[in-house]
Structures are given as structure tokens and as C-alpha cells.
Design a protein around this motif. Structure first.
Motif, mmCIF file in Angstrom:
data_model
loop_
_atom_site.group_PDB
_atom_site.id
_atom_site.type_symbol
_atom_site.label_atom_id
_atom_site.label_comp_id
_atom_site.label_asym_id
_atom_site.label_seq_id
_atom_site.Cartn_x
_atom_site.Cartn_y
_atom_site.Cartn_z
ATOM 1 N N UNK A 1 44.242 -54.986 -71.390
ATOM 2 C CA UNK A 1 45.694 -54.410 -71.254
ATOM 3 C C UNK A 1 45.879 -53.440 -72.591
ATOM 4 N N UNK A 2 45.204 -53.462 -73.521
ATOM 5 C CA UNK A 2 45.470 -52.555 -74.670
ATOM 6 C C UNK A 2 44.462 -51.566 -74.760
ATOM 7 N N UNK A 3 43.386 -51.993 -74.470
ATOM 8 C CA UNK A 3 42.345 -50.924 -74.620
ATOM 9 C C UNK A 3 42.378 -49.525 -73.662
ATOM 10 N N UNK A 4 43.163 -50.057 -72.454
ATOM 11 C CA UNK A 4 43.160 -49.021 -71.405
ATOM 12 C C UNK A 4 44.460 -48.646 -71.256
ATOM 13 N N UNK B 1 52.444 -64.887 -64.524
ATOM 14 C CA UNK B 1 51.377 -64.011 -64.263
ATOM 15 C C UNK B 1 50.640 -64.183 -65.807
ATOM 16 N N UNK B 2 49.285 -64.132 -65.779
ATOM 17 C CA UNK B 2 48.744 -64.065 -66.991
ATOM 18 C C UNK B 2 47.605 -63.282 -67.080
ATOM 19 N N UNK B 3 47.188 -62.796 -68.062
ATOM 20 C CA UNK B 3 45.673 -61.904 -68.330
ATOM 21 C C UNK B 3 45.465 -61.678 -69.780
ATOM 22 N N UNK B 4 44.266 -61.240 -69.880
ATOM 23 C CA UNK B 4 43.873 -60.932 -71.024
ATOM 24 C C UNK B 4 44.415 -59.749 -71.782
ATOM 25 N N UNK B 5 44.538 -59.906 -72.935
ATOM 26 C CA UNK B 5 45.146 -58.831 -73.703
ATOM 27 C C UNK B 5 44.102 -57.649 -74.074
ATOM 28 N N UNK B 6 43.033 -57.930 -74.012
ATOM 29 C CA UNK B 6 42.073 -56.706 -74.464
ATOM 30 C C UNK B 6 42.056 -55.674 -73.711
ATOM 31 N N UNK C 1 47.151 -50.172 -70.063
ATOM 32 C CA UNK C 1 47.711 -50.270 -68.975
ATOM 33 C C UNK C 1 49.233 -50.512 -68.796
ATOM 34 N N UNK D 1 41.333 -55.915 -65.298
ATOM 35 C CA UNK D 1 39.735 -55.321 -65.319
ATOM 36 C C UNK D 1 39.481 -54.266 -64.677
#
Lengths: 341, 341, 341, 341
Positions: B278-281, B271-276, B283, B252
């Protein structure tokens, strides 16, 4: 020139609200081009947008889909990139020409055709001239229409970001549109490609497209297969269809210094994986949301130079959108195209 | 020259088994150098190795720790890189000179000093000459001993992999050894640095070291703070101490095209995190396990060129290893060093 | 095992001083391997070294040539990379494993096999194990022997430094060994290749190897041809055989953001060209002196993955070195190989 | 708002034809902004354009100069990047937003402000909104006006293309505008800077700006000095003011893997140098023609983050253009600025 045209539009979310509506052919303004649409390629994302909206503020009545191929029917004033009669394809994300995408950390941009902007399932579409690219001479319109999202996503992951080179090993998960482009683009660069699928028939078709190895995930652990097939070296690039714990397996499969491109986009989905292989192998994980216009132009040139032919599983008539969406639901081998004209 | 020396060694896992043992000063073989150790810097990882073994096949009786500064006391035949009297520091991972690290997908290498190889908590150590680097002229031995792991990890993440440049924003989580090096290295490149901590006193000390902003995580959502402090642009680089759901917050906080360097290494952690985002930006997430020798040489030059002084929270005598480890448990501000001679 | 062997050696500069001399098969020391040489590939540089010394302090009696393929006949103690029976090829520049080459501004290193180090025109050769690479499984020894200099030079220019991708245009000047590797490597990556030559027969053979276009420099201005064939876009990569004013033409032919790899090395020769196109087009000019071992390993993998077959113009028997050198004088189409065993 | 304004214009080549002419304040069209100009920075190139035209098809009556700082006085319809009252600076090359520059091999683009496009030596200027960038908050208008060409050229060479890092050595030739920006930008990244000049007074002033070393070219061979000052390692980056045989010396001074940025642009001038060091050291030579808008935005952020203050040798009133050009002839220390309002 004709004055009236048809387009698909929906007044509310849900497939059942899609209607073919009639309207006037629009006139291109300053810097705009009018495109007579020939073919529209559908993406899994279009299905999500139609069914769920994906949280996007859709401009109702909303026309879905983002990827067209067509011919410039008229140009507005001060148009310099195109002339009447030019064959063009659309770009997914207006304003992303090269380099870093528009948007900020707090408000990343998801303004695309067939989303926050109107889509292209129409007989005529007006676009800013900056949102189109010359179509490849070596492809027909149906094939050309598959490049803007599926083709570019695979290209951007493997070539623009991944700097793929001959002799590397690429893992492609599944046989959908992006996956098959990944296979073909990797082969065009001299890389070895391992395709994973749960369907022997699809693996056989992937082999015909040049896949070096096919792994049936129902019969074999695909990570173990990647280790075996690479002499333990691992995969240099993995096209990861986003979702859940798959990232952990990809981290195991990745070579030292390998890359994992996360290419699906489904709101609410998490990626997760163990930190140990991520660090020990110095793996890079990268989110890929299609790509910029310059890379699409690079892809068009590559298609013409290599003779790459996109894989179309089926073409549907303009009126048969419902059947095309049903096919998307079933998971096509490659792309689904709607022929408009 | 003296014939006998002391070293810390353990016959089994657990801090209580550490003993100061006496032995003969070793003789350097072909291509090897004998180093009179002056200072040893401790890392959190040393604590884990001592307490848990981290799953590594430790060579018992095992001497812990990987980071030394000292002086070449003797050289074996065919040594070309060093001469008697040269001040040197060690490299963490023997055999990683430049480029991609050794190892494979199936068997990534974790063979380091103070792990699969013997460590350096000893009055004299023999190393292959390829495993040492000239110490920076501008630092004393205690300071120099902090570069091989903590300094290089931050450098590798931000500079070698991250290509940091002036005007970018770096987020540093906490005020441990790697974090403070990240702060100092980022400032030396003209970047802005946001430090997050739950301790106002530590934030104040970070500000003295040049931190542009401090965020107390107990009083403020650090991601919101990063958005605010960057005018919504987000962080170009985030040094992420590996673990759990932290990655999601970092995603974020990241700018479009931003990088997250995962730098901790704890077996079993996900490690974990939302894919949205990650992709939109778009990263990039990258696992960083210290770095190669050439980058350590680059860091040494940068330290001499910029006058960067590593932050040492406390120095302990050679016999006071237990107290030093206790300090590590409490979480130091910067580095803990054991003075050997 | 045999005890005696033959090698080519010279006591002074000049082709006429080359003699086949007999000696004992050497014994590999610590970290060394004994190679039974099967094939030696000659480079234009070998001719220069034999005839002029190129200003290098040659170790007389001197054995020329740097590129061998052979089989490990014995290994010294502490050898870990190879076992008896392994097929290997040599590396040109000992000590350059990855990253930046050894040497300094004041004293750049030109210590290579067949130069400051002894060469390989011998039935048996001892090398440090770090100076060899596994031969590609898909090539015979004669073909494999062409990779260490000619193959790697083209690969390093186009792939390692140039990050070539499908759809780009590569200009290859002439049809010598490096040029034809450039042609084949570029085609293996999906690029278009324009070959220039003054010989229609050679252009026809280049076309058979996959050249997209051939330009006869006697009949057409090659720069104008590059503009014409690329729709004025220009060449993305140019392999420039160093020398004189050629650079100026290459600058005219280069695309915006294009690269010119200067790959010949002839003492005393100047490069020169107009500053205007260099700047307006942001062209990069890069000196390429073969490449590092990791890139050679990449090339070997690419050869096996793509089926690339090096072009050998002629093979000569071990005793026929004089004829092989005469052929080098005439300018071969591809490579000249001396079969040793 | 005022209706009339003054601007400098010329009807034919030559300094003597420059006149202050009166006209109407223009109205911004769709997508355009009207800028009330505060300061214009002059470049050596402006002098060449005025005196010789540089072969460009100048739009007579022609207003020279490209670099302004000012305030948005009005905006046309559909302007989204700026609002009235925003402080802005211009971009040199309209249409170059990011990535590769526009243009082709056959027709590289040299369409810039103060060239093929009208210049900015006027009280009011209309620009397309895509051709402006927010001015740095930390600089006054005179200082800000120096960024678009001189500042960006140095930044683009060292940072965008050169990926400069702390501890590297940069050689800056002379003390003109680009050179001093190179000095300051390199220091802001923790690099060491060697300035060469034939004037001890200028070297002393450069030392005050942070130069690590100054070399008086009249008293010492600058290449030998670079070798000496770097312990024979050489310079990692050299800002080469284009011209003649200077490149040969820079090739000698460059480190292994070093970069030479050719930054001057003078039609008719050749670069030349020996091929031997180019290849042995794997040097990269790169033509730099200012840079793209995204890099200018990066520079603005870096200026605000680091407190870098551009060096202005002298400011002249709007009416004193002739004196300002005379100063340019003499070779300023840093930049010459014309204050417009």
C-alpha cells in the motif's frame, strides 16, 4: 580542506554493531556534490533498519539515516543545481523527482538513502546533485534536517495528495515527528486539527503548537470525540500511523468523502477495516511513502513563507548516537536530531 | 389512463413474503413525475435487502429494487426537467446531484430507492423529478434500466473517480453486472482489460466483449498473471468486489500509483491487506457507492456516443420475479432484468 | 409579526428611478423561507445592473442587490434545511449546488439574485431554502453579508479552482472587495501575497491585513516587481480584474504552470494577451463567476476556523442607498454594506 | 560500424542555407546513447525555426527538427534505460520528466531539440538517455517519429491536462498533424469529434478516421454548427490553433466548464476574446507546449493498446528535405516524415 572524516557504520544488523569509523573524505564525481554534514534527523524507520534490516539488502559496512542538512563543500564537474557554500537538505528517494514514483507492481522501489543506498550519519557525504534541495533560509540546520522524511510525509499526505484547505478538519494520531508536522502544516493552511494522545502533557504541548482540540485516548473514545467536535461531520483528513485495526476506527471517524493517509511502514503489518463505512462515505485510503523532490521544494517554500518551525525534542552530539536511538525507542515529542558539526 | 396497477410488495423480510398487490395508480404532486415502468434491473443488493433487510428501516409494505426505465406518463405542477412521453431512468440515491454525497461521519446516508425509500418493482412509480435522468436514445428500456446502479458504479469508479485513460490496464474481477460494465467502459476509453473468473466459458464471452486478457483463477494465480501480462507494471485500476482478504491480492497486483475501487457493499465484511505494498506503491483505495446524478448523465452521453450495449443475461416477465431472484443467486453473466410492460 | 415592509425598487434603468416602496411581507411557500434581512452587501455589479441593466431582462419593478445576511423569520411547508431563528446568507446563483454550473454553450445562465431574479434590498425576502446557507457564527451580519459574492469569488478562484497551498505566491490587483478577500484567503492558507495598487495609503492598509508585499503601480512596473519579489519564479495565482490588455501583463507575471483567474464581468470587454508566454509557461486562464453553494459552505467553515474578518469600508443606513452607490463609484477599500435592520 | 555520417545543417537563417554535410559519427558519453536515425517527423515549428529562427539562439552550424525514431546503436557508460538495439523516439524538451516544466516566469524555458539544442535531421544522433522513450511496438519508425511533438501535444491537451472522457465533445480545428492526433486520441477515448475545415475532401478523409461530424467553415458558421450538433450543450474541449480572434469564437463554442487548449506557438501573435462567455461559462484556457516525458510514455502505451495509427501525408527521402518543407508550406493532412535510413 580536511582529508579525513568520521562516519557511523555497521557490519551487521543490530545496534550494538554501530561503530564510528574513520575514512577519507570522498571526492564528488561528475554531477555530484560533496556535503559537509551539519545535522542528521532520525526517523523511527532508521531504528528498524538498524535493528532488523527491514528485509533490505543493506550495503555493508552500512551507514544509517537518510535526512541531512549541510553545506556544499565541493562540486563535481557538470554540476548545475548547486555551488560551493549552498545550504542543502537531502531527498529520501533518489530518482523520484515529480509525478509517479519509480518502480513496478512486481518490484516496487524501496531504494532510499539509509537503506539500499548508503545513509548520511557522516561528517561528509557525496550525493548526486539531483538528490538535494536548497535548505529553507528561515531554519537552522537542525530544524532543516527534519524536512526530508517527517516533514515531507505530512506535507505529501495533506497537501500534495490531500489538497487540504482552510476550514477542513484534520486528525493527527499521536505527537511523533510526522504527527506534529501534520499539525503545523494543517494549521498553516487554516485547517482545524484534532490531536489524539494518551498523554495529557503532550496534548498540552500540542495545544501550544496550535492544535484546535486534544483528545486523550485513555479517557475518551477518539472517534466519538471527532464526531462531537465536528458536529457529526467527521474528519476530512486522518493521518493514520499504519497498523492493525486502527484503520477501522479511522473509517468511522472520516467525513463523507474524507481521506485517510496511511503513513507508517512496518513490514508484516496488516490494515483492516469494515467495508460499510468505506463505501457509504466514499472514503479514500492512500499509502504515503514520503514524497517526491518537487513536493519537498514546495515544503521548503512553505516553511519560509509561513515561519513554520519544526519541533525538535532533543539534539544529540555526533558521538551520542546510542542515546539518540534510546530516545527514539521512548517515543519523542517531535524529532530527534544528531548534530554532526 | 388506467386507474389501477400492480406492484411487488412484502410485509416482512424474506423472499417468500413477496406478493403482487393491486392498487391505484398514484398522482404526481408538485415537482413529481409519474413513470410508466417498462423494465426493472435487479442488483445483488436487492436480493440482500429482500432476504435480510441489510439493517435498513424498510417502509413496509415494501416494494424492492431501485433501477427502472420507463416513460413519463404524467407530470405534477412546477415540473421543469421532463415532459409527458419522455423516456427516463431512475437515480439510486435521491439528493445526490453532484460533488460530495449527503450525510455525515456519524450518520452516513444510505437512503436509496428500494431501501429506505420505496422501490420500483411496480407498473407505475412516482418520483421527484430530480431523481430521474433522460434515458439514452441508443438503448432499449431493458438495457437502459441497467445503468442507474451497475453501469454507474463501474463508471464512477473508473471514470469519475479514476480518470481512466487509454493505455492503462484495468482488472475486473468476475463477470457480474458491474464487472462487465467495467470491462466495456474501460474498453470504450482505450484501456486494456484483464478479466478474472473461474469459468472458461465466461472468460470466452468476456473476450467477445473486448477483454484483452482472461485469467482463470482456478488455473493460475491472478496476481502473477497481472504482473506477467503487464510486463510487471501492474494494474492501474482494479474493480474489487468487496470482501475479506481480496484486498491484499489487489494491493499486490496494483501498479505504482494504482487505484483499487471497492465496489461491493456487504454489512459485516472487512477489508484487509498488507501495509507494505500500500505504501511502497502509493496505492489509493476508494469506496464507491454508485454515484451522483451528474455522472449518470455523463454515462448516458457516453453510451450514446460509443454504442456501448449493456449485457443482459436474461429477462423475466413481471410475474416471474422469483425466477429472476433465483438467477441472481446463481450469479449471472451481466444483468438480470424484469420486464414490467 | 409585522405585516408591512419596505424595499428598494426601480421601474426603469438608472439610479434616479430607485424608490423605497412599501408592501406586504411575503409568505413563504412550499420549500421556501422568509428572511428578515439584516444587512445587504453591494457589489460593483449591482451598480452596473442599476445603471445599465447589463442586458439582463430585469423583472420590473426591480429590487437590486444579491447578498444578504439575516434571520429566518418563518418557514414554508416541507422546509428541511432551516428553522425559524437560523442566521443565513444568500447564494448568488439559484440552482448551482455543486459541480458544473447550469446552462449551455448557447445559453449560459446568468440568472442570479438581483438580476433575472429579484434582489434583496428589502426588509424581508423570501427564498427557496436551497438558496441559503447558514451564516458563520464568528461574523456579525454586516460582515457575513459580504461572503456570497465577493468572498466566494476569491475563494472559488484561489481554493476551489486554484487549489492554493502554503508557500505559493498570489497576486491581487487592487484593494476592492474581491481583492481583499483574495489577500485574506491566501494568507489563511500560508501563501505569500503581492498587492498592486496606485495608492500608498491603500497599500499600507493591505500590509496591515497581512500582504507580504505591496507594489505601487504608479512607481514601479508591477510585473517586474513580481519577478523581483519571487526570485524570477513568478506568481502562482493572479486575481485578474477583467479587462483589456491586463491579461498580457498577467501572462508575463505568471509562474510556469501558474493560473490567472479572470473575475470581473463587464459586457463588451475583451481579454487579450500574447500567445508566447501562455504556451511556454503552460498558464491556465479561468473565468470565475462567483461559485456554487457547496464552496460557499466551505468558505463559511473556513471563516469560522481561521477567524478571517471581512473588510468593510463603510456601512450605510437602509435609506442611504444613494450614498452607498456613490461610494461604490469612488472605489472602496473592501466592501460597502447597507444595514437594513 | 560506420565512421562517417551525413546531417542537414545551416550556417545562417533561411531555407536556402540548408546543406547536407558529412562528419564523424559521434561517440556517446556517460549517460548518453547513440541513435541510428530511421525517420524524422517535421513540424510547422521547424519551418519557422529554419526560416526565422523564432528568436532562439540557434547553435550554428545548426541541424533542424526535433522528432526522431531510430535504434540505439551504442550506449555510453552508466546508461540504464536502454540497450543497443532498442527502438526509441526522442523527447522534445530535455529535462521535463513529469509535473511542472522547468523555467521561470522571467525566463521560461524554450530549450528544445531543433532549437536551443541541436536537432535530429542526421543519420546518427547522440542524446542523453533521459531524452528518449521506447518506441511503440505497434508502429513503424515513420509513424513512431510523429509522436514526440504532434502526438504528445494533442495527448497532453486532451488527456493529461483535459482528462477527456467518453461522451464528451471535442472540436478539432483543421486537419494538420496535431488536429488529426486530437481526432484519433479523442475517438480512442469514446469522445465525439467535430472537425472544422474549409476543404470538403479533407473533411471526408477525417470522417474516415472516425470524425463524428465535419463542418466546412466556408459554408457554415462553425460555432453555430457546434451548438446545433451538441444540442446547444457546446464543446467540452477545443483544440485551438493559436492566433488572433479565433479564441473569441472558441469561447462561444465552449460548453459550461469547457476547456480550450491553445496549441500553436507563434511569436507576436495575440489571443483575444470576450470576457463575458469566459466567465459565464467558467471556461478554462490553457497553453500547451507539447508535454513531459511521462505523458509521452503514456501515449506510447495508449498507441499500443488501441492500435492508433498516425496519419502520414507523405514521406520524403533524406535528400529531399526541400520538397518536404514545401509540402509543410502547403499544409499537409496529418504529418510529413523524412526517411533517414
Amino acid at each position: 580542506m580536511v582529508q579525513h572524516m568520521q562516519r557511523w557504520a555497521m557490519d551487521s544488523l543490530g545496534r550494538s554493531s554501530l561503530r564510528l569509523v574513520e575514512g577519507r573524505v570522498p571526492t564528488p564525481g561528475r554531477g555530484e556534490i560533496l556535503i559537509k554534514v551539519s545535522a542528521v534527523s532520525l526517523n523511527y524507520r532508521d531504528k528498524l533498519v538498524i535493528d532488523t534490516g527491514m528485509g533490505i539488502a543493506l550495503p555493508f559496512p552500512f551507514t544509517p539515516a537518510s535526512d541531512l542538512a549541510g553545506t556544499v563543500a565541493a562540486v563535481g564537474v557538470e554540476v548545475g543545481r548547486f555551488r560551493e557554500g549552498d545550504r542543502v537538505i537531502s531527498t529520501f528517494k533518489p530518482g523520484w523527482i515529480d509525478g509517479v514514483a519509480p518502480g513496478s507492481a512486481a518490484a516496487p522501489s524501496y531504494a532510499t538513502l539509509g537503506g539500499a543506498h548508503q545513509g548520511v550519519l557522516a561528517e561528509y557525504v557525496v550525493l548526486d546533485e539531483s538528490c538535494a534541495v536548497a535548505a529553507p533560509a528561515s531554519l537552522g540546520d537542525a530544524e532543516a534536517s527534519t524536512l526530508p522524511v517527517a516533514g515531507l510525509t505530512a506535507w505529501f499526505a495533506l497537501v500534495e495528495a490531500g489538497r487540504l484547505k482552510a476550514g477542513e478538519t484534520v486528525v493527527v494520531q499521536g505527537t511523533g515527528g510526522v504527527a506534529l508536522f501534520g499539525l503545523q502544516i494543517a494549521r498553516a493552511h487554516g485547517a482545524e486539527v484534532i490531536v489524539t494522545s494518551s498523554d495529557d502533557g503532550k496534548l498540552a504541548r500540542a495545544a501550544e503548537l496550535g492544535a484546535t482540540h486534544g483528545v486523550n485516548r485513555k479517557r475518551e473514545d477518539w472517534v466519538a470525540a471527532v464526531h462531537r467536535l465536528t458536529g457529526d461531520r467527521g474528519a476530512d483528513h486522518i493521518l493514520e500511523i499504519a497498523g492493525g485495526a486502527g484503520l477501522g476506527r479511522s473509517l468511522e471517524a472520516a467525513a463523507v468523502g474524507g481521506r485517510i493517509s496511511v503513513i507508517g511502514i512496518i513490514e508484516g503489518v496488516e490494515v483492516s477495516g469494515p467495508v460499510f463505512p468505506l463505501m457509504l462515505k466514499g472514503v479514500r485510503i492512500e499509502g504515503i511513502l514520503v514524497g517526491h523532490r518537487r513536493a519537498l521544494e514546495d515544503l521548503v517554500r512553505a516553511v519560509d513563507a509561513t515561519g513554520l518551525k519544526p519541533v525538535i525534542d532533543a539534539e544529540y552530539g555526533f558521538a551520542d548516537l546510542a542515546a539518540a536511538l534510546d530516545h527514539l525507542d521512548r517515543g519523542p515529542f517531535g524529532k530527534i536530531v544528531v548534530k554532526v558539526a
